[in-house]
Design an enzyme around this catalytic site. Structure first.
Site, PDB file in Angstrom:
ATOM      1  N   VAL A  13       0.705  -1.214  -0.134  1.00 35.76           N
ATOM      2  CA  VAL A  13      -0.038   0.079  -0.063  1.00 35.76           C
ATOM      3  C   VAL A  13       0.884   1.313  -0.097  1.00 35.76           C
ATOM      4  O   VAL A  13       0.631   2.058  -0.635  1.00 35.76           O
ATOM      5  CB  VAL A  13      -1.030   0.120   1.245  1.00 35.76           C
ATOM      6  CG1 VAL A  13      -1.770   1.344   1.246  1.00 35.76           C
ATOM      7  CG2 VAL A  13      -2.107  -1.156   1.156  1.00 35.76           C
ATOM      8  N   LYS A 101      -6.964  -1.386   8.988  1.00 36.38           N
ATOM      9  CA  LYS A 101      -8.305  -1.669   9.728  1.00 36.38           C
ATOM     10  C   LYS A 101      -8.082  -2.216  11.229  1.00 36.38           C
ATOM     11  O   LYS A 101      -8.922  -2.231  11.777  1.00 36.38           O
ATOM     12  CB  LYS A 101      -9.114  -2.805   8.781  1.00 36.38           C
ATOM     13  CG  LYS A 101      -8.662  -3.973   8.478  1.00 36.38           C
ATOM     14  CD  LYS A 101      -8.013  -3.891   7.206  1.00 36.38           C
ATOM     15  CE  LYS A 101      -7.528  -5.196   6.744  1.00 36.38           C
ATOM     16  NZ  LYS A 101      -6.816  -5.224   5.212  1.00 36.38           N
ATOM     17  N   GLU A 125     -10.661   6.149   5.540  1.00 33.97           N
ATOM     18  CA  GLU A 125     -11.637   5.725   4.475  1.00 33.97           C
ATOM     19  C   GLU A 125     -10.956   4.401   3.652  1.00 33.97           C
ATOM     20  O   GLU A 125     -11.725   3.496   3.339  1.00 33.97           O
ATOM     21  CB  GLU A 125     -11.770   6.694   3.183  1.00 33.97           C
ATOM     22  CG  GLU A 125     -12.555   6.175   1.793  1.00 33.97           C
ATOM     23  CD  GLU A 125     -13.973   6.275   2.383  1.00 33.97           C
ATOM     24  OE1 GLU A 125     -14.581   5.137   2.514  1.00 33.97           O
ATOM     25  OE2 GLU A 125     -14.503   7.395   2.819  1.00 33.97           O
ATOM     26  N   VAL A 128     -11.636   0.169   5.152  1.00 37.54           N
ATOM     27  CA  VAL A 128     -12.952  -0.564   4.541  1.00 37.54           C
ATOM     28  C   VAL A 128     -13.080  -0.551   3.372  1.00 37.54           C
ATOM     29  O   VAL A 128     -13.546   0.672   2.832  1.00 37.54           O
ATOM     30  CB  VAL A 128     -14.276  -0.003   5.680  1.00 37.54           C
ATOM     31  CG1 VAL A 128     -15.383  -0.994   5.222  1.00 37.54           C
ATOM     32  CG2 VAL A 128     -13.915  -0.181   7.136  1.00 37.54           C
ATOM     33  N   GLY A 183      -1.862 -14.013  -5.610  1.00 38.22           N
ATOM     34  CA  GLY A 183      -1.869 -12.857  -4.882  1.00 38.22           C
ATOM     35  C   GLY A 183      -3.144 -12.114  -3.905  1.00 38.22           C
ATOM     36  O   GLY A 183      -2.917 -11.196  -3.550  1.00 38.22           O
ATOM     37  N   GLU A 186      -3.050 -14.238   1.465  1.00 35.75           N
ATOM     38  CA  GLU A 186      -1.618 -14.275   2.093  1.00 35.75           C
ATOM     39  C   GLU A 186      -1.196 -16.066   2.193  1.00 35.75           C
ATOM     40  O   GLU A 186      -1.893 -16.583   2.147  1.00 35.75           O
ATOM     41  CB  GLU A 186      -1.739 -13.687   3.442  1.00 35.75           C
ATOM     42  CG  GLU A 186      -2.131 -12.144   3.488  1.00 35.75           C
ATOM     43  CD  GLU A 186      -0.997 -11.258   2.814  1.00 35.75           C
ATOM     44  OE1 GLU A 186       0.445 -11.670   2.723  1.00 35.75           O
ATOM     45  OE2 GLU A 186      -1.328 -10.283   2.502  1.00 35.75           O
ATOM     46  N   ASP A 197     -10.840 -10.392   9.273  1.00 34.57           N
ATOM     47  CA  ASP A 197     -10.551  -9.114   8.264  1.00 34.57           C
ATOM     48  C   ASP A 197     -11.978  -8.476   8.241  1.00 34.57           C
ATOM     49  O   ASP A 197     -12.158  -7.326   8.427  1.00 34.57           O
ATOM     50  CB  ASP A 197     -10.120  -9.430   7.011  1.00 34.57           C
ATOM     51  CG  ASP A 197      -9.987  -8.414   6.112  1.00 34.57           C
ATOM     52  OD1 ASP A 197      -9.071  -7.711   6.260  1.00 34.57           O
ATOM     53  OD2 ASP A 197     -10.749  -8.078   5.313  1.00 34.57           O
ATOM     54  N   LYS A 201     -13.725  -4.831   9.542  1.00 30.89           N
ATOM     55  CA  LYS A 201     -14.321  -3.812   8.924  1.00 30.89           C
ATOM     56  C   LYS A 201     -15.725  -3.315   9.310  1.00 30.89           C
ATOM     57  O   LYS A 201     -15.918  -2.214   9.619  1.00 30.89           O
ATOM     58  CB  LYS A 201     -14.252  -4.278   7.446  1.00 30.89           C
ATOM     59  CG  LYS A 201     -12.862  -4.280   6.868  1.00 30.89           C
ATOM     60  CD  LYS A 201     -12.730  -4.926   5.642  1.00 30.89           C
ATOM     61  CE  LYS A 201     -11.507  -5.103   4.989  1.00 30.89           C
ATOM     62  NZ  LYS A 201     -11.420  -5.818   3.812  1.00 30.89           N
TER      63      LYS A 201
END
Length: 397
Positions: A13, A101, A125, A128, A183, A186, A197, A201
């Site tokens: 990221v 998150k 932002e 999520v 990909g 993980e 996860d 969220k």
């Protein structure tokens, strides 16, 4: 005057944030109303071949103590050291935008309070739905609504796996392996396939919509690893698709009930057509009835897009945006017990079972049907035990 910001982390990221910023720099500056530049990129690794090698630092204090840096994009992941770094930046009056998150779900109430106390902003932002704008619409565009429910597909990895099970008759283990090869998953897929996860969220959405911090430990969470092809086949024949649905609903008693569960979604619902790595969020309000937000829920550039959107907001809004906030919660007494979750239910019973009054699907793996009446979670659990059910899942019409 040029506005300077920093990027914490140069992984998937973080590198996407840097790449997208310089690719679209002129457009970003136009939207921000300021000339902008990245002054620091924090990472412990060396990037000697990077065109931005002069911007890298291994010392967080370089960023913290530089008054030119007014905004920070946190892309480290995990709670620590992200929490320590973000809180320190906010205490210095530097706004922070994050895709993290886990950090927001565990520490959001504290960080929002810190931002307010120091007249800056904590934006999330990107935490999520990746590129899907959902946080800002919830506290701005839809602010005139009494929102009663939010339900969504919030994890692209599990949605990809379930899509492969449906479209290619691929067993769970094979679909997971393919997701890893592409990909989408993980090496350790636990957070995705066990629902953690998606849980983080829905905690963020629940906190924002209903005003009190919802911790992951208070949310019933069940992943998709027990979903079998025979249930995929049966649900398809009965007119449904299985999706991992994260939801929160406001009950008549004033409490809220967040949950994450594999759920049968009717083919009449637009949610059933959300496939592969895409995410979707349905918001139910008294003014809008229903509104759906749809798009890529993860990935380098989609997530970077959301992070930079928040950086632009931070540059434009030098004072705290009070609508994006919630209160700390001393306990979870405002959260209803999962036993009182109510819906119709899908059951798969052993062969030879007799069910009347509903459509059934029979094959070698048992008899499958959907109840005509709604049952609470506790009632469904008791019924499953009584009937020796091989599988049971809630239904979203």
């Amino acid at each position: 005057m040029s506005v300077k910001f920093a990027v914490l982390g140069h992984g998937v990221v973080g590198s996407g944030v840097v790449e997208l910023f310089y690719k679209n720099k002129k457009s970003i500056e136009k939207h921000a109303g300021n000339v902008m530049d990245i002054k620091y990129i924090l990472d412990l690794r060396d990037f000697s071949d990077s065109p931005y090698k002069d911007k890298f630092t291994k010392n967080f204090d370089d960023i913290l103590n530089d008054d030119e840096v007014v905004s920070v994009a946190e892309c480290l992941g995990g709670v620590e050291p992200a929490y320590t770094y973000v809180k320190a930046c906010l205490e210095k009056g530097k706004s922070v935008s994050t895709s993290n998150k886990e950090l927001v779900a565990e520490k959001g109430d504290i960080l929002l309070k810190t931002a307010k106390e120091n007249n800056c902003n904590f934006f999330f932002e990107a935490s999520v739905g990746g590129a899907i704008p959902i946080i800002r619409p919830l506290h701005r565009c839809l602010a005139a609504n009494d929102i009663t429910k939010v339900a969504g597909i919030l994890n692209g990895t599990t949605n990809f796996i379930l899509t492969k099970m449906y479209n290619d008759n691929m067993p769970f283990d094979e679909a997971l392996k393919l997701a890893q090869q592409l990909g989408y998953a993980e090496k350790d897929p636990t957070a995705d396939i066990e629902g953690h996860d998606a849980c983080r969220k829905i905690c963020i959405i629940s906190s924002l919509v209903f005003g009190k911090h919802v911790y992951p430990k208070s949310v019933f969470t069940k992943g998709i690893k027990d979903i079998q092809l025979c249930d995929v086949e049966a649900s398809d024949v009965l007119g449904y698709s299985i999706k991992l649905i994260a939801s929160v609903v406001k009950l008549e008693n004033g409490k809220i009930l967040p949950s994450v569960m594999p759920t049968l979604v009717s083919y009449d619902s637009v949610m059933a057509g959300v496939n592969d790595v895409f995410n979707a969020v349905l918001v139910y309000g008294d003014g809008i009835d229903q509104a759906m937000f749809y798009g890529r829920g993860a990935g380098k550039l989609p997530t970077a897009s959301a992070v930079l959107g928040d950086v632009i907001e931070a540059v434009k809004h030098r004072v705290t945006v009070f609508s994006q906030s919630w209160e700390p919660a001393a306990d979870d007494s405002f959260i209803e017990k999962i036993e009182n979750f109510k819906s119709k239910w899908y059951f798969r019973l052993p062969g030879g079972s007799a069910i009347e009054g509903v459509e059934v699907y029979n094959n070698d793996n048992g008899l499958s049907y959907i109840t005509s009446e709604e049952l609470t979670f506790a009632e469904a659990e008791a019924k499953a035990k009584e009937c020796g059910a091989l599988a049971y899942l809630p239904v979203l019409e």
